[in-house]
Design a protein around this motif. Structure first.
Motif: not given
Length: 121
Positions: A2, A4, A24, A76, A100
């Motif tokens: 993941v 950001l 995200a 997201n 998350v």
């Protein structure tokens, strides 16, 4: 994994406005809380604002009434609208996502790389 990715930092004069955005990406099932932290030179990282998936918000006293956090759960993404900026708002701003969920049994906390906000007097 993941990630950001933040955008929107820059240089602005005192009294001006900036909008930070954070997206995200990855194999995400859900995200509980998203927020923004900042770290000024020589200071500890501090919470600026956060928002849960249900829309509950929390702000640092120093930004209440000036900053507004918002979120799009479907995309997201989280944004921070910063108005009436002051020189003391100068810092690197970091996007954060807590809880998350990437599987039924696993969740993560993820940080963005940071974006610099400079407010000149």
């Amino acid at each position: 994994q993941v990630q950001l990715v933040e955008s929107g930092g820059g240089l602005v004069q005192a009294g001006g406005s900036l909008r930070l955005s954070c997206a995200a990406s990855g194999s995400i099932i859900s995200i509980n809380a998203m927020g923004w932290y900042r770290q000024a030179p020589g200071k500890q990282r501090e919470l600026v604002a956060s928002i849960t998936s249900s829309g509950s918000t929390n702000y640092a006293d120093s930004v209440k009434g000036r900053f507004t956090i918002s979120r799009d759960n479907a995309k997201n993404t989280v944004s921070l609208q910063m108005n009436s900026l002051k020189p003391e708002d100068t810092a690197v701003y970091y996007c954060n996502a807590k809880d998350v969920r990437i599987s039924v049994v696993r969740s993560l906390e993820v940080w963005g790389q940071g974006t610099l906000v400079t407010v000149s007097s």
